[in-house]
Enzyme design. Structure first.
Site, short mmCIF file in Angstrom:
data_model
loop_
_atom_site.label_atom_id
_atom_site.label_comp_id
_atom_site.label_asym_id
_atom_site.label_seq_id
_atom_site.Cartn_x
_atom_site.Cartn_y
_atom_site.Cartn_z
N TYR A 144 -5.99 -58.46 -0.41
CA TYR A 144 -5.47 -57.89 0.84
C TYR A 144 -5.32 -56.38 0.75
O TYR A 144 -5.00 -55.73 1.74
CB TYR A 144 -4.22 -58.59 1.35
CG TYR A 144 -3.02 -58.70 0.41
CD1 TYR A 144 -2.54 -57.61 -0.31
CD2 TYR A 144 -2.34 -59.91 0.31
CE1 TYR A 144 -1.43 -57.72 -1.13
CE2 TYR A 144 -1.21 -60.04 -0.50
CZ TYR A 144 -0.77 -58.93 -1.22
OH TYR A 144 0.33 -59.04 -2.02
N LYS A 159 -0.89 -52.14 -2.88
CA LYS A 159 -2.08 -52.52 -3.68
C LYS A 159 -3.28 -51.68 -3.26
O LYS A 159 -4.13 -51.34 -4.10
CB LYS A 159 -2.38 -54.01 -3.49
CG LYS A 159 -1.28 -54.95 -4.00
CD LYS A 159 -1.24 -55.06 -5.51
CE LYS A 159 -0.37 -56.21 -5.97
NZ LYS A 159 -0.13 -56.20 -7.42
P1 NAP Z 1 5.46 -62.89 -11.30
O1 NAP Z 1 5.52 -64.01 -12.27
O2 NAP Z 1 6.53 -62.77 -10.26
O3 NAP Z 1 5.40 -61.54 -12.13
C1 NAP Z 1 5.92 -60.32 -11.75
C2 NAP Z 1 6.45 -59.65 -13.00
O4 NAP Z 1 6.77 -58.29 -12.70
C3 NAP Z 1 7.71 -60.30 -13.56
O5 NAP Z 1 7.53 -60.54 -14.95
C4 NAP Z 1 8.80 -59.28 -13.34
O6 NAP Z 1 9.76 -59.33 -14.39
C5 NAP Z 1 8.00 -57.97 -13.34
N1 NAP Z 1 8.67 -56.93 -12.58
C6 NAP Z 1 9.11 -56.99 -11.29
N2 NAP Z 1 9.72 -55.85 -10.95
C7 NAP Z 1 9.67 -55.03 -12.05
C8 NAP Z 1 10.13 -53.72 -12.33
N3 NAP Z 1 10.77 -52.99 -11.40
N4 NAP Z 1 9.92 -53.21 -13.56
C9 NAP Z 1 9.27 -53.93 -14.51
N5 NAP Z 1 8.79 -55.17 -14.30
C10 NAP Z 1 9.01 -55.72 -13.09
O7 NAP Z 1 4.09 -62.85 -10.49
P2 NAP Z 1 2.59 -63.27 -10.83
O8 NAP Z 1 2.17 -64.26 -9.84
O9 NAP Z 1 2.37 -63.54 -12.28
O10 NAP Z 1 1.83 -61.91 -10.42
C11 NAP Z 1 1.39 -60.99 -11.37
C12 NAP Z 1 0.47 -59.99 -10.69
O11 NAP Z 1 -0.65 -60.63 -10.10
C13 NAP Z 1 1.14 -59.17 -9.58
O12 NAP Z 1 0.67 -57.85 -9.63
C14 NAP Z 1 0.65 -59.88 -8.32
O13 NAP Z 1 0.66 -59.02 -7.21
C15 NAP Z 1 -0.76 -60.24 -8.73
N6 NAP Z 1 -1.34 -61.35 -7.98
C16 NAP Z 1 -0.93 -62.63 -8.22
C17 NAP Z 1 -1.54 -63.67 -7.52
C18 NAP Z 1 -1.15 -65.11 -7.79
O14 NAP Z 1 -1.68 -66.01 -7.14
N7 NAP Z 1 -0.26 -65.39 -8.73
C19 NAP Z 1 -2.51 -63.40 -6.58
C20 NAP Z 1 -2.89 -62.07 -6.34
C21 NAP Z 1 -2.30 -61.05 -7.08
P3 NAP Z 1 11.32 -58.90 -14.14
O15 NAP Z 1 11.71 -59.58 -12.86
O16 NAP Z 1 12.03 -59.37 -15.34
O17 NAP Z 1 11.32 -57.41 -14.03
#
Ligand code: NAP
Length: 263
Positions: A144, A159
């Site tokens: 997106y 993004k």
């Molecule tokens: P997730 O498990 O929620 O991971 C997000 C991570 O970012 C958490 O470990 C969180 O840890 C950390 N974080 C958040 N705020 C932070 C801060 N201020 N400083 C440092 N760390 C921080 O999500 P995910 O699904 O694995 O996504 C990972 C990436 O993939 C993201 O960039 C997301 O946009 C992208 N993505 C995911 C999908 C999907 O289907 N899963 C699809 C498209 C893109 P803390 O809360 O401990 O800080």
């Protein structure tokens, strides 16, 4: 899957490395021989991943704070050696109509995704340039960034900024041997996304109906793509976005053909 040892001698820092895709990428980089530091705000999941990695390190920090980012790099370099590889994966997101989004909500997501990616990249860039160059960055975005993302205007705009950052830094830092690429995962099934985004069979089916490959992506597929981009197999690749979404963002046909025979 790349062979063990492919990333031997590397030190990697993965933001958001305590959970979900960040965790999967950190573990895969470790399996391939890199020493890995994982960053995030909460120590507990980071410590768990560091234990799983064996030679890993938890470096708690908020990526919105440039001084905390510098301290995390400092700690990683003290324990593991010069950081050569950075994965900007940390993110925050929530569904909201644009007219209801508060300035704080907007700033929080932009701060983690866009500021955080820049602060961490700047830290790696400064240190690598001072050492004579060489390094790789992978930014985690989403499709997106270019299609637009109704319901997630903050994340989509952030993004999109990260995609631009990827291309800009790829050119600016190419003379220093620093490659900068991005991956754009589509719907990846993780315990978190299952609970948050597709909690019922009905919603799962609706999501899959928009994916030409008719399945969710897997964490290991994202980890493999990240490992490829940071490895020497992608030595001539910079400024690129590798999309892993089963063809979802291209699924825009106006005339439905119906199910394929035998499908
Ligand atoms: P997730 O498990 O929620 O991971 C997000 C991570 O970012 C958490 O470990 C969180 O840890 C950390 N974080 C958040 N705020 C932070 C801060 N201020 N400083 C440092 N760390 C921080 O999500 P995910 O699904 O694995 O996504 C990972 C990436 O993939 C993201 O960039 C997301 O946009 C992208 N993505 C995911 C999908 C999907 O289907 N899963 C699809 C498209 C893109 P803390 O809360 O401990 O800080």
């Amino acid at each position: 899957m790349l062979a063990e040892g492919t990333l031997g001698g590397r030190v990697a820092l993965v933001t958001g490395g305590g959970t979900g895709l960040g965790r999967a990428m950190a573990i895969e980089l470790g399996r391939l021989g890199a020493r890995v530091a994982v960053a995030g705000r909460r120590s507990e999941p980071l410590e768990e991943v560091a234990r799983e990695l064996g030679e890993g390190l938890a470096v708690p920090c908020d990526v919105r704070d440039p001084e905390a980012v510098a301290a995390a790099f400092e700690a990683a370099e003290r324990e593991l050696g010069p950081v050569t590889t950075l994965v900007n994966n940390a993110a925050g997101n929530f569904l909201v109509r644009a007219e209801d989004l508060s300035p704080n909500g907007w700033r929080a997501v932009l701060g983690i995704v866009l500021d955080g990616t820049f602060f961490c990249s700047r830290e790696l860039g400064r240190r690598a340039i001072e050492r004579g160059g060489g390094g790789q960055i992978v930014n985690v975005v989403a499709t997106y960034a270019w299609t637009g993302g109704p319901g997630t205007v903050h994340s989509a705009a952030a993004k999109a900024g990260v995609v631009n950052l990827t291309r800009t830094l790829a050119v600016e830092w190419a003379p220093h041997g620093i490659r900068v690429n991005a991956i754009a995962p589509g719907p990846i099934d993780t315990p978190q996304t299952r609970e948050r985004l597709w909690p019922t069979e009905e919603i799962r089916a609706a999501v899959l109906a928009k994916v030409p490959l008719r399945r969710f992506g897997r964490e290991d597929e994202v980890a493999n793509a990240c490992a490829f981009l940071v490895s020497d197999y992608a030595g001539y690749v910079t400024g690129e976005v590798l999309t892993l979404d089963g063809g979802a963002w291209l699924e825009k046909g106006m005339f439905g053909l119906g199910p394929a025979p035998g499908s």
